[in-house]
Design a protein around this motif. Structure first.
Motif, mmCIF file in Angstrom:
data_model
loop_
_atom_site.group_PDB
_atom_site.id
_atom_site.type_symbol
_atom_site.label_atom_id
_atom_site.label_comp_id
_atom_site.label_asym_id
_atom_site.label_seq_id
_atom_site.Cartn_x
_atom_site.Cartn_y
_atom_site.Cartn_z
ATOM 1 N N LYS A 103 25.898 4.462 -5.306
ATOM 2 C CA LYS A 103 25.786 5.392 -6.202
ATOM 3 C C LYS A 103 25.360 6.624 -5.948
ATOM 4 C CE LYS A 103 26.769 2.310 -9.751
ATOM 5 N NZ LYS A 103 27.972 2.698 -10.736
ATOM 6 N N ASN A 104 25.791 7.717 -6.462
ATOM 7 C CA ASN A 104 25.191 8.895 -6.414
ATOM 8 C C ASN A 104 23.993 9.158 -7.315
ATOM 9 O OD1 ASN A 104 27.172 9.849 -4.377
ATOM 10 N ND2 ASN A 104 28.571 10.640 -5.905
ATOM 11 N N THR A 105 23.023 10.015 -6.774
ATOM 12 C CA THR A 105 22.123 10.172 -7.672
ATOM 13 C C THR A 105 21.599 11.725 -7.508
ATOM 14 O OG1 THR A 105 20.338 10.165 -5.568
ATOM 15 C CG2 THR A 105 20.949 7.906 -6.562
ATOM 16 N N GLU A 120 23.369 10.229 -2.068
ATOM 17 C CA GLU A 120 23.524 8.882 -2.182
ATOM 18 C C GLU A 120 22.354 8.123 -2.614
ATOM 19 O OE1 GLU A 120 25.123 5.285 0.709
ATOM 20 O OE2 GLU A 120 26.348 6.974 0.900
ATOM 21 N N ASP A 121 22.215 6.748 -3.329
ATOM 22 C CA ASP A 121 21.159 6.455 -3.857
ATOM 23 C C ASP A 121 20.264 5.551 -2.558
ATOM 24 O OD1 ASP A 121 22.895 4.468 -3.142
ATOM 25 O OD2 ASP A 121 22.264 3.172 -4.981
ATOM 26 N N ALA A 152 18.425 8.661 -0.767
ATOM 27 C CA ALA A 152 17.516 9.339 -1.976
ATOM 28 C C ALA A 152 16.144 8.381 -2.044
ATOM 29 C CB ALA A 152 18.110 9.239 -3.199
ATOM 30 N N LYS A 153 16.305 7.272 -2.095
ATOM 31 C CA LYS A 153 15.135 6.126 -2.131
ATOM 32 C C LYS A 153 14.105 6.495 -0.906
ATOM 33 C CE LYS A 153 18.020 2.379 -4.340
ATOM 34 N NZ LYS A 153 18.276 1.201 -4.094
ATOM 35 N N PHE A 174 14.413 10.651 -8.487
ATOM 36 C CA PHE A 174 15.847 10.590 -8.448
ATOM 37 C C PHE A 174 16.341 9.625 -9.707
ATOM 38 C CE2 PHE A 174 14.918 6.626 -6.418
ATOM 39 C CZ PHE A 174 16.036 5.988 -6.687
ATOM 40 N N THR A 175 17.446 10.078 -10.139
ATOM 41 C CA THR A 175 18.140 9.599 -11.056
ATOM 42 C C THR A 175 19.605 9.007 -10.766
ATOM 43 O OG1 THR A 175 16.944 10.626 -12.851
ATOM 44 C CG2 THR A 175 18.790 9.462 -13.676
ATOM 45 N N THR A 176 19.911 7.645 -10.905
ATOM 46 C CA THR A 176 21.308 7.399 -10.722
ATOM 47 C C THR A 176 22.243 8.042 -11.606
ATOM 48 O OG1 THR A 176 20.287 5.405 -9.686
ATOM 49 C CG2 THR A 176 22.980 5.359 -10.068
ATOM 50 N N SER A 209 29.988 5.024 -8.028
ATOM 51 C CA SER A 209 30.526 4.580 -6.812
ATOM 52 C C SER A 209 31.688 4.680 -6.300
ATOM 53 C CB SER A 209 30.499 2.788 -7.386
ATOM 54 O OG SER A 209 31.557 2.456 -7.833
#
Length: 743
Positions: A381-383, A448-449, A452-453, A464-466, A471
Motif C-alpha cells: 500500500k502507499n502511505t 510504500e508502507d 514507511a514503517k 504515516f497513514t495508509t 495496492s
C-alpha cells in the motif's frame, strides 16, 4: 642526486602499482599456440543445442554437444588439455582477435566477411535454414515473410539471409532462446534458425512450427575458427580428415543429429526431422544463463526488500533476497548477488551483466519497454508520511501542499494522477524524502508502507497513514533481460511459493516486524547520532577501497597526462590534434556519464564483464589525464626558454633534455596544482559507489538504509573524507617544501 632518487622512486611505485593491477584485474584467458603449455582454450556460445549447450545434473553444469565432442577428440589427438570458455556469439571473433582463445566452435559458417578477421578449418558439417513461426500463422517460404518482423541471432549467417529479403523488418538478438521467447510473445512474426536448432525448440514448444528454406552452400557449412595465421589450422584439418575416414565424425553426427544427419556430411541436406535433443537438454537450453550460476543485481539500500546487515559480514539480506535464494535453489542454480544503484539495474540487465533483478521493482509500462517482468509476487500500500500534528492523512488534505516522491517510482505516477493542486517534488532516494520532511522543505511524502514503517520507527517526530485502494500502484516483480527464458521457470516457482505457504512466511518475517527493520529492535539508543557513531568502524572499512582507487588512478592519470602534454607541445600535427580533441571530449562530458559508459558498454562491445573497480580506475585515469595534461603543459611552458636553448646548444638530445631538465622543473612549478587534482580525485572517487563499489560513501548509505537514518551516516562519511583530504594536503605540502630545498 635528488633527481636520480626521485626517478627511482617513481619507477618503484610504477612497478608496484602495475603488479597490483595485473594481480587484481588480469584476465584468466590462457592461449597456447604450441605444445609448450599443453593447453588449448576454446571459446563458444553455449546456447545452441545440439552444437553446444549446458547440461545440469546433480547441481553441476557442463557444456556438452556435437562441437564439444569434436573439440575434445581433436585436442586429445594432438596431446592438448582443453579449456572451454562461454560467451555471446557476437563475442567469439573478438575473443580470437584478442588472443583470448586458440580456436572457436559454435556452428560457425566461414563467410567472406568472417574470413577477413579469422582463419577457418575445412567444413565439418552442413545444415539448412528454417522459418520458425506460430502454427496459426504458418509461414512456409521467404515470400511469406514480406512485411513481417523476423528475428535472427546477431552476427550469424541467418542474419545475412534475412537482410537479403525484401520488405522484411529484421530484429537481431543475442541468443536463440531470446528469439523463441519473442516469437511466443508475438513480438516477432517469425524467426530464421538453423534446422537442427529449430527442431529442438519446436519439439518443446508445440505452438510453434518450422519449414526448411533453400540455403546456399556458403551459408550452411560449419567450420572451426582460429586467429589469423594460427599454426593450428593444418593440424586440426588433418584430424578432421582422419575423423571422416575412420567414421568417428559419422558417429558423433548420429549421436547428436540422428541417422539422417550423416547425409549432411556429403553436402546433401534433406528435410527429415532428427531427434536432435532430449527433453532434458532442451530444458537446459531454454534456461539461458551462465550455467549453474545466476547473477542477480539489486540496490541494497531499500529495507526490508534488500539491504546490508553491517554486523554480519556485510551480507545483503532482505525479503527479495530470500525469494531469490529459494527460486534459484529450486531450479538448481547457484546465486550471485551484485549491488548497484537503483538507476543502474535496468542497464545491467540490458548489457548482460545480470540474469535477473529484484529491488522491489514495479513493472511500469516504461520499464516494460526495456526489460521483461515476472508475475507480481508482492503488493503493498502507499502511505502519506508527514510530521506529527500536521494532520495530513488523506489525499484531499494534500491539495496545495509540497509532496515528495521517489524519482521514477510508481508513487510519483500516483501523486501526479491522484493529488490535485499539489506541488510534486521528485528526489532520488527515499531517505532524501524523509530528510526533506524533517527540514520542512516538503510537507509530506508518498512512500510504500513497508518502507514507511521502518523510517517512522526511527523518527518519532513523523507519522504515516495508509492510503486506501492503492495496492495496484505498488506491485513488485522480478525483472529480466528482454526475451529471457528464465521468466516462465521463475513464475512457476513463484506460484509454488504462494501455494505451499513459503511466500506468506517470508512476508510475515520481513513486513510484520516494522518491515523487517533490524535497527528498530534496539530501542535503547538515545539518538540516531549514537547509531551513526557506532557504525564508524564499518564505514571506515571503505577507506582501503577509496585510497586504492585514488592512488592507482592518480598515478596512471599523471603518466597519461605527461604523454598528452608532450603531444600538445609537439610539432607533429596528428599528435597535437589528437591530444586537443581528447582533452575536449573528456573535459566536455560529465564524469558520471563516462563511468557508466565504461562499466555498462564494455560487456556489450567486448564481451568482457569488467569489474566495477577496474571500470572506475580506467575512467578516472582517462579523465584525470585530460586535466593534468593542461597543468603539465602550462608547467613546461613556464620553464625559462633559456634552459631549452642552453641544452640544445650543448648538444643534449630532445628526450634527455625533457626528462632531466624541463620536466623536473615543470613538476616543481605545478606541484600545488597536482595536489589539488589528487584531492579532487579523492572526493570524486565517491562516484564509483553508483556502480556498486563499496567505498566510504556507499558504506554510509548502507548504514542509513539499515538503520533508517539518513543525515548522520553522511556526516560520518564527510568527516572521513575530510581527514583523508587533510592528510593528502599535508603530504603535498611536505613534498613541496622538500623540492624547494633541493632546488
Amino acid at each position: 642526486m635528488f633527481r636520480k632518487k626521485w626517478f627511482l622512486a617513481i619507477l618503484f611505485i610504477a612497478t608496484l602499482v602495475i603488479s597490483l593491477i595485473v594481480g587484481n584485474f588480469r584476465t584468466d584467458y590462457v592461449t597456447a599456440q604450441n605444445n609448450a603449455d599443453k593447453k588449448l582454450v576454446m571459446v563458444t556460445s553455449a546456447d545452441y543445442p545440439p552444437y553446444q549447450f549446458r547440461q545440469t545434473a546433480s547441481g553441476n553444469s557442463e557444456i556438452v554437444g556435437f562441437d564439444i565432442d569434436i573439440a575434445k577428440f581433436i585436442a586429445k589427438k594432438l596431446g592438448y588439455e582443453l579449456e572451454i570458455r562461454d560467451t555471446d556469439f557476437s563475442g567469439i571473433i573478438p575473443a580470437l582477435q584478442s588472443k583470448r582463445a586458440d580456436f572457436a566452435m559454435s556452428g560457425m559458417t566461414p563467410t567472406a566477411e568472417r574470413k577477413k578477421n579469422v582463419a577457418f578449418s575445412d567444413l565439418y558439417y552442413e545444415a539448412k535454414n528454417t522459418i520458425v513461426s506460430q502454427k496459426n500463422i504458418n509461414l512456409k517460404s521467404t515470400a511469406d515473410l514480406t512485411g513481417k518482423k523476423v528475428g535472427v541471432e546477431l552476427g550469424t549467417t541467418q542474419e545475412k539471409t534475412a537482410k537479403s529479403l525484401k520488405d522484411v523488418q529484421v530484429v537481431a538478438l543475442n541468443r536463440p532462446g531470446s528469439i523463441i521467447q519473442d516469437l511466443k510473445s508475438k513480438r516477432l512474426d517469425a524467426a530464421i534458425l538453423e534446422d537442427t536448432v529449430a527442431k529442438g525448440y519446436v519439439a518443446n514448444n508445440p505452438e510453434l512450427i518450422y519449414h526448411s528454406i533453400p540455403t546456399t552452400s556458403e551459408e550452411a557449412g560449419s567450420a572451426i575458427a582460429f586467429p589469423k595465421n594460427s599454426p593450428l589450422v593444418n593440424s586440426f584439418n588433418q584430424v578432421l580428415r582422419e575423423m571422416k575416414q575412420t567414421g568417428e565424425l559419422q558417429k558423433l553426427v548420429t549421436k547428436w543429429f540422428g541417422s539422417d544427419g550423416i547425409e549432411k556430411l556429403s553436402n546433401q541436406p534433406n528435410n527429415k526431422v532428427a531427434n536432435a535433443a532430449t527433453p532434458d537438454n532442451i530444458t537446459v537450453a531454454q534456461n539461458q544463463n551462465s550455467g549453474r550460476k545466476l547473477i542477480m543485481v539489486t540496490s541494497a539500500d531499500y529495507p526490508p526488500y534488500e539491504f546490508r546487515k553491517t554486523g554480519s559480514g556485510d551480507d545483503i539480506i532482505g525479503f527479495d533476497v530470500d525469494i531469490a535464494k529459494y527460486i534459484t535453489r529450486e531450479l538448481g542454480y547457484e546465486l550471485e548477488i551484485r549491488d548497484t544503484d537503483f538507476s543502474g539495474i535496468i542497464p545491467a540487465l540490458q548489457s548482460g551483466r545480470a540474469n535477473f533483478a529484484m529491488a522491489g521493482m514495479t513493472p511500469t509500462p516504461e520499464r516494460l519497454k526495456n526489460v521483461d517482468f515476472s508475475e507480481i509476487y508482492y503488493e503493498a500500500k502507499n502511505t502519506i508520511v508527514a510530521k506529527k500534528g500536521t494532520n495530513l492523512k488523506t489525499i484531499a488534505s494534500l491539495a496545495g501542499k509540497r509532496v515528495g516522491v521517489q524519482l521514477g517510482s510508481t508513487q510519483e505516477k500516483f501523486a501526479k494522477e491522484k493529488i490535485k493542486g499539489a506541488k510534486i517534488v521528485a528526489l532520488n532516494k527515499t531517505g532524501d524524502l524523509i530528510q526533506e520532511i524533517k527540514s520542512n522543505r516538503i510537507d509530506a511524502a508518498i512512500i510504500e508502507d513497508a518502507i514507511a514503517k521502518g523510517f517512522i520507527a526511527n523518527n518519532p517526530d513523523l507519522e504515516f497513514t495508509t492510503i486506501p485502494n492503492s495496492s495496484e500502484e505498488a506491485g513488485s516483480a522480478i525483472a529480466f533481460p528482454k526475451g529471457s527464458p528464465l521468466v516462465q521457470p521463475f513464475n512457476r516457482v513463484l506460484q509454488q511459493m504462494k501455494e505451499n505457504g513459503e511466500m506468506e512466511a517470508l512476508v510475515k518475517k520481513w513486513f510484520e516486524n516494522q518491515g523487517g527493520n533490524q535497527a528498530a529492535e534496539d530501542d535503547k539508543k538515545p539518538s540516531s547520532f549514537d547509531t551513526a557513531w557506532a557504525s564508524i568502524p564499518f564505514i571506515a572499512q571503505g577507506i582501503i577501497v577509496t585510497l586504492q582507487f585514488t592512488l592507482i588512478s592518480a598515478f596512471f592519470g599523471f603518466l597519461w597526462g605527461i604523454v598528452l602534454a608532450l603531444f600538445k607541445i609537439s610539432t607533429i600535427k596528428p599528435l597535437n590534434i589528437f591530444a586537443k580533441v581528447y582533452t575536449s571530449v573528456f573535459r566536455g562530458t560529465p564524469l558520471l556519464l563516462q563511468i557508466a559508459l565504461v562499466y555498462y558498454a564494455t560487456p556489450q562491445l567486448t564481451g568482457y564483464d569488467i569489474p566495477a573497480l577496474l571500470a572506475g580506475v580506467i575512467t578516472f585515469t582517462l579523465n584525470s589525464g585530460a586535466y593534468i595534461s593542461e597543468t603539465i603543459r602550462g608547467g613546461i611552458l613556464a620553464v625559462d626558454k633559456g634552459q631549452k636553448e642552453a641544452a640544445l646548444s650543448l648538444g643534449v638530445p630532445y628526450q634527455p633534455m625533457m626528462k632531466d631538465i624541463i620536466l623536473p622543473q615543470a613538476v616543481k612549478n605545478i606541484l600545488p596544482s597536482l595536489v589539488n587534482e589528487s584531492i579532487a580525485l579523492l572526493k570524486d572517487s565517491s562516484l564509483v559507489s553508483t556502480i556498486g563499489v563499496v567505498d566510504v560513501l556507499r558504506r554510509a548509505q548502507i548504514v542509513g538504509a539499515e538503520k533508517y537514518i539518513y543525515f548522520e551516516p553522511l556526516l560520518v562519511a564527510g568527516l572521513i573524507y575530510y581527514v583523508l583530504v587533510m592528510l593528502l594536503t599535508w603530504g603535498g605540502s611536505k613534498l613541496e617544501r622538500r623540492l624547494q630545498r633541493s632546488a
